[in-house]
Design a protein around this motif. Structure first.
Motif, PDB file in Angstrom:
ATOM      1  N   ASN A  23       0.791  -1.233   0.000  1.00  0.00           N
ATOM      2  CA  ASN A  23       0.000   0.000   0.000  1.00  0.00           C
ATOM      3  C   ASN A  23       0.823   1.283   0.000  1.00  0.00           C
ATOM      4  O   ASN A  23       0.263   2.382  -0.009  1.00  0.00           O
ATOM      5  CB  ASN A  23      -0.980   0.005   1.186  1.00  0.00           C
ATOM      6  CG  ASN A  23      -0.280  -0.008   2.540  1.00  0.00           C
ATOM      7  OD1 ASN A  23       0.863   0.404   2.676  1.00  0.00           O
ATOM      8  ND2 ASN A  23      -0.975  -0.485   3.569  1.00  0.00           N
ATOM      9  N   GLY A  24       2.150   1.159   0.027  1.00  0.00           N
ATOM     10  CA  GLY A  24       2.997   2.344  -0.063  1.00  0.00           C
ATOM     11  C   GLY A  24       3.159   3.137   1.208  1.00  0.00           C
ATOM     12  O   GLY A  24       3.807   4.194   1.201  1.00  0.00           O
ATOM     13  N   ALA A  25       2.584   2.666   2.335  1.00  0.00           N
ATOM     14  CA  ALA A  25       2.807   3.342   3.614  1.00  0.00           C
ATOM     15  C   ALA A  25       4.277   3.228   3.996  1.00  0.00           C
ATOM     16  O   ALA A  25       4.994   2.338   3.538  1.00  0.00           O
ATOM     17  CB  ALA A  25       1.924   2.733   4.693  1.00  0.00           C
ATOM     18  N   PHE A  54       9.913   4.026  19.337  1.00  0.00           N
ATOM     19  CA  PHE A  54       8.642   3.447  18.903  1.00  0.00           C
ATOM     20  C   PHE A  54       8.733   3.143  17.407  1.00  0.00           C
ATOM     21  O   PHE A  54       9.634   3.623  16.711  1.00  0.00           O
ATOM     22  CB  PHE A  54       7.484   4.428  19.126  1.00  0.00           C
ATOM     23  CG  PHE A  54       7.255   4.820  20.558  1.00  0.00           C
ATOM     24  CD1 PHE A  54       6.255   4.206  21.311  1.00  0.00           C
ATOM     25  CD2 PHE A  54       8.024   5.818  21.154  1.00  0.00           C
ATOM     26  CE1 PHE A  54       6.034   4.581  22.625  1.00  0.00           C
ATOM     27  CE2 PHE A  54       7.804   6.197  22.465  1.00  0.00           C
ATOM     28  CZ  PHE A  54       6.807   5.576  23.212  1.00  0.00           C
ATOM     29  N   LEU A  55       7.753   2.382  16.915  1.00  0.00           N
ATOM     30  CA  LEU A  55       7.622   2.221  15.476  1.00  0.00           C
ATOM     31  C   LEU A  55       6.471   3.098  15.004  1.00  0.00           C
ATOM     32  O   LEU A  55       5.364   3.037  15.558  1.00  0.00           O
ATOM     33  CB  LEU A  55       7.347   0.760  15.108  1.00  0.00           C
ATOM     34  CG  LEU A  55       7.439   0.472  13.597  1.00  0.00           C
ATOM     35  CD1 LEU A  55       8.878   0.590  13.125  1.00  0.00           C
ATOM     36  CD2 LEU A  55       6.899  -0.907  13.264  1.00  0.00           C
ATOM     37  N   ALA A  56       6.738   3.907  13.999  1.00  0.00           N
ATOM     38  CA  ALA A  56       5.732   4.825  13.471  1.00  0.00           C
ATOM     39  C   ALA A  56       5.422   4.482  12.015  1.00  0.00           C
ATOM     40  O   ALA A  56       6.286   3.987  11.282  1.00  0.00           O
ATOM     41  CB  ALA A  56       6.205   6.266  13.569  1.00  0.00           C
ATOM     42  N   GLN A  57       4.188   4.771  11.621  1.00  0.00           N
ATOM     43  CA  GLN A  57       3.786   4.618  10.225  1.00  0.00           C
ATOM     44  C   GLN A  57       3.145   5.914   9.763  1.00  0.00           C
ATOM     45  O   GLN A  57       2.186   6.399  10.367  1.00  0.00           O
ATOM     46  CB  GLN A  57       2.797   3.466  10.053  1.00  0.00           C
ATOM     47  CG  GLN A  57       2.290   3.306   8.611  1.00  0.00           C
ATOM     48  CD  GLN A  57       1.459   2.056   8.417  1.00  0.00           C
ATOM     49  OE1 GLN A  57       1.897   0.950   8.692  1.00  0.00           O
ATOM     50  NE2 GLN A  57       0.234   2.235   7.933  1.00  0.00           N
ATOM     51  N   ASP A  58       3.706   6.477   8.720  1.00  0.00           N
ATOM     52  CA  ASP A  58       3.220   7.755   8.176  1.00  0.00           C
ATOM     53  C   ASP A  58       3.066   8.808   9.266  1.00  0.00           C
ATOM     54  O   ASP A  58       2.117   9.597   9.277  1.00  0.00           O
ATOM     55  CB  ASP A  58       1.900   7.547   7.431  1.00  0.00           C
ATOM     56  CG  ASP A  58       2.067   6.653   6.204  1.00  0.00           C
ATOM     57  OD1 ASP A  58       3.185   6.582   5.671  1.00  0.00           O
ATOM     58  OD2 ASP A  58       1.070   6.022   5.791  1.00  0.00           O
ATOM     59  N   GLY A  59       4.005   8.787  10.216  1.00  0.00           N
ATOM     60  CA  GLY A  59       4.036   9.800  11.267  1.00  0.00           C
ATOM     61  C   GLY A  59       3.317   9.435  12.546  1.00  0.00           C
ATOM     62  O   GLY A  59       3.492  10.103  13.568  1.00  0.00           O
ATOM     63  N   GLN A  60       2.512   8.374  12.535  1.00  0.00           N
ATOM     64  CA  GLN A  60       1.737   7.976  13.707  1.00  0.00           C
ATOM     65  C   GLN A  60       2.348   6.737  14.369  1.00  0.00           C
ATOM     66  O   GLN A  60       2.747   5.790  13.691  1.00  0.00           O
ATOM     67  CB  GLN A  60       0.287   7.683  13.316  1.00  0.00           C
ATOM     68  CG  GLN A  60      -0.420   8.844  12.637  1.00  0.00           C
ATOM     69  CD  GLN A  60      -0.547  10.061  13.521  1.00  0.00           C
ATOM     70  OE1 GLN A  60      -0.803   9.944  14.718  1.00  0.00           O
ATOM     71  NE2 GLN A  60      -0.351  11.241  12.937  1.00  0.00           N
ATOM     72  N   ILE A  61       2.410   6.748  15.697  1.00  0.00           N
ATOM     73  CA  ILE A  61       2.933   5.603  16.437  1.00  0.00           C
ATOM     74  C   ILE A  61       1.994   4.411  16.242  1.00  0.00           C
ATOM     75  O   ILE A  61       0.776   4.524  16.447  1.00  0.00           O
ATOM     76  CB  ILE A  61       3.052   5.925  17.937  1.00  0.00           C
ATOM     77  CG1 ILE A  61       3.963   7.144  18.152  1.00  0.00           C
ATOM     78  CG2 ILE A  61       3.559   4.712  18.703  1.00  0.00           C
ATOM     79  CD1 ILE A  61       5.377   6.948  17.700  1.00  0.00           C
ATOM     80  N   VAL A  62       2.551   3.257  15.845  1.00  0.00           N
ATOM     81  CA  VAL A  62       1.713   2.085  15.579  1.00  0.00           C
ATOM     82  C   VAL A  62       1.982   0.928  16.540  1.00  0.00           C
ATOM     83  O   VAL A  62       1.156   0.017  16.644  1.00  0.00           O
ATOM     84  CB  VAL A  62       1.870   1.593  14.127  1.00  0.00           C
ATOM     85  CG1 VAL A  62       1.275   2.597  13.159  1.00  0.00           C
ATOM     86  CG2 VAL A  62       3.331   1.315  13.785  1.00  0.00           C
ATOM     87  N   TRP A  63       3.132   0.906  17.214  1.00  0.00           N
ATOM     88  CA  TRP A  63       3.356  -0.082  18.271  1.00  0.00           C
ATOM     89  C   TRP A  63       3.033   0.557  19.609  1.00  0.00           C
ATOM     90  O   TRP A  63       3.386   1.715  19.849  1.00  0.00           O
ATOM     91  CB  TRP A  63       4.796  -0.567  18.257  1.00  0.00           C
ATOM     92  CG  TRP A  63       5.075  -1.588  17.186  1.00  0.00           C
ATOM     93  CD1 TRP A  63       4.221  -2.018  16.219  1.00  0.00           C
ATOM     94  CD2 TRP A  63       6.296  -2.305  16.991  1.00  0.00           C
ATOM     95  NE1 TRP A  63       4.829  -2.957  15.426  1.00  0.00           N
ATOM     96  CE2 TRP A  63       6.102  -3.164  15.876  1.00  0.00           C
ATOM     97  CE3 TRP A  63       7.535  -2.323  17.641  1.00  0.00           C
ATOM     98  CZ2 TRP A  63       7.115  -4.007  15.414  1.00  0.00           C
ATOM     99  CZ3 TRP A  63       8.528  -3.159  17.176  1.00  0.00           C
ATOM    100  CH2 TRP A  63       8.313  -3.998  16.074  1.00  0.00           C
ATOM    101  N   ASP A  64       2.364  -0.196  20.490  1.00  0.00           N
ATOM    102  CA  ASP A  64       1.821   0.402  21.705  1.00  0.00           C
ATOM    103  C   ASP A  64       2.800   0.412  22.874  1.00  0.00           C
ATOM    104  O   ASP A  64       2.409   0.646  24.013  1.00  0.00           O
ATOM    105  CB  ASP A  64       0.537  -0.326  22.125  1.00  0.00           C
ATOM    106  CG  ASP A  64       0.787  -1.796  22.442  1.00  0.00           C
ATOM    107  OD1 ASP A  64       1.927  -2.252  22.328  1.00  0.00           O
ATOM    108  OD2 ASP A  64      -0.195  -2.486  22.791  1.00  0.00           O
ATOM    109  N   ARG A  65       4.069   0.146  22.625  1.00  0.00           N
ATOM    110  CA  ARG A  65       5.049   0.203  23.708  1.00  0.00           C
ATOM    111  C   ARG A  65       6.356   0.793  23.192  1.00  0.00           C
ATOM    112  O   ARG A  65       6.632   0.777  21.995  1.00  0.00           O
ATOM    113  CB  ARG A  65       5.299  -1.180  24.297  1.00  0.00           C
ATOM    114  CG  ARG A  65       5.962  -2.164  23.336  1.00  0.00           C
ATOM    115  CD  ARG A  65       6.143  -3.520  24.004  1.00  0.00           C
ATOM    116  NE  ARG A  65       4.859  -4.153  24.253  1.00  0.00           N
ATOM    117  CZ  ARG A  65       4.711  -5.239  24.987  1.00  0.00           C
ATOM    118  NH1 ARG A  65       5.761  -5.790  25.576  1.00  0.00           N
ATOM    119  NH2 ARG A  65       3.521  -5.777  25.158  1.00  0.00           N
ATOM    120  N   LYS A  66       7.134   1.323  24.131  1.00  0.00           N
ATOM    121  CA  LYS A  66       8.411   1.916  23.744  1.00  0.00           C
ATOM    122  C   LYS A  66       9.547   0.996  24.164  1.00  0.00           C
ATOM    123  O   LYS A  66       9.408   0.141  25.040  1.00  0.00           O
ATOM    124  CB  LYS A  66       8.580   3.301  24.377  1.00  0.00           C
ATOM    125  CG  LYS A  66       8.750   3.303  25.887  1.00  0.00           C
ATOM    126  CD  LYS A  66       8.940   4.740  26.383  1.00  0.00           C
ATOM    127  CE  LYS A  66       9.119   4.772  27.908  1.00  0.00           C
ATOM    128  NZ  LYS A  66       9.311   6.154  28.409  1.00  0.00           N
TER     129      LYS A  66
END
Length: 235
Positions: free
Chosen positions: A55-57, A69-81
């Motif tokens: 999907n090109g994200a 954290f892991l981010a996708q397109d600027g938003q944090i997507v994993w719920d832990r650091k």
């Protein structure tokens, strides 16, 4: 045409239409830029971005609030650091994400979809690889100058002076690695050692059915290509 203070590691999308890069906007703010357009969100640091194959994200490890954290397109997507997070990757079917992480300082492991393995290692974790359908994952780990193979969070009992990237069989039932031990090279499958020690070896290759394995070796100046039943090594 956008200018940045710094530009680092880059990635190209599967369709060749997008380029993502680590960028630094000023003295303190880092983010990911895609085709020159930075994410709206900024972070204390970022690592190399990668594209979702379908999907090109764009995902990337980011540091904020004292953790990674892991981010996708600027938003944090994993719920832990994590204390550290890098070498992010997608499974072949693009449904899972994995990365090398440090749940606490100086201890390394693999996290899949944000969930770290319970086993950790003091030196490093590297060469993470999914199987073909993304249901399994293997990696190499090092601690105390010894290399180990870890599959689905379980560590093989055998330890090696050196080991190379794990290889899954097409049916995902076997994991093979080339290894070095006591100055000689050999292979291990599912934590069982092949009974030959060689001067040089190459990556193992499974047959399409996964029941045979091609081993290329050099011993006493003789190059040999052996196709063996996997069960011969597992006995």
């Amino acid at each position: 045409d956008t200018k940045f203070v710094n530009v680092w590691e880059m990635a190209i999308s599967a369709d060749g239409q997008k380029l993502a890069a680590e960028v630094r906007l000023n003295l303190y703010d880092y983010t990911i830029a895609v085709n020159g357009i930075p994410w709206e969100q900024t972070f204390d640091c970022v690592w190399q971005p990668i594209f979702h194959p379908q999907n090109g994200a764009v995902i990337a490890p980011v540091r904020t609030g004292g953790g990674w954290f892991l981010a996708q397109d600027g938003q944090i997507v994993w719920d832990r650091k994590f204390v550290q997070l890098w070498h992010a990757m997608f499974s072949p079917d693009s449904k899972k994400t994995a990365a090398v992480v440090a749940p606490k300082y100086g201890r390394w492991t693999v996290a899949v979809d944000g969930r770290p393995w319970s086993v950790t290692f003091g030196d490093l974790v590297t060469d993470v690889v999914f199987n073909s359908d993304g249901s399994r994952i293997a990696a190499l780990a090092k601690e105390g100058n010894k290399w180990m193979v870890v599959v689905d969070g379980a560590t093989w009992k055998n330890k090696f002076d050196m080991a190379w990237k794990p290889v899954f069989s097409p049916d995902s039932g076997h994991v093979a690695v080339k290894i070095e031990k006591n100055g000689k090279y050999s292979f291990a499958i599912n934590d069982r050692l092949w009974d030959q020690a060689c001067d040089a070896i190459w990556d193992p290759v499974f047959s399409p059915e996964g029941d045979k394995i091609l081993l290329r070796t050099l011993q006493d100046g003789i190059y040999t290509r052996s196709v063996l039943p996997v069960e011969d090594i597992l006995r």
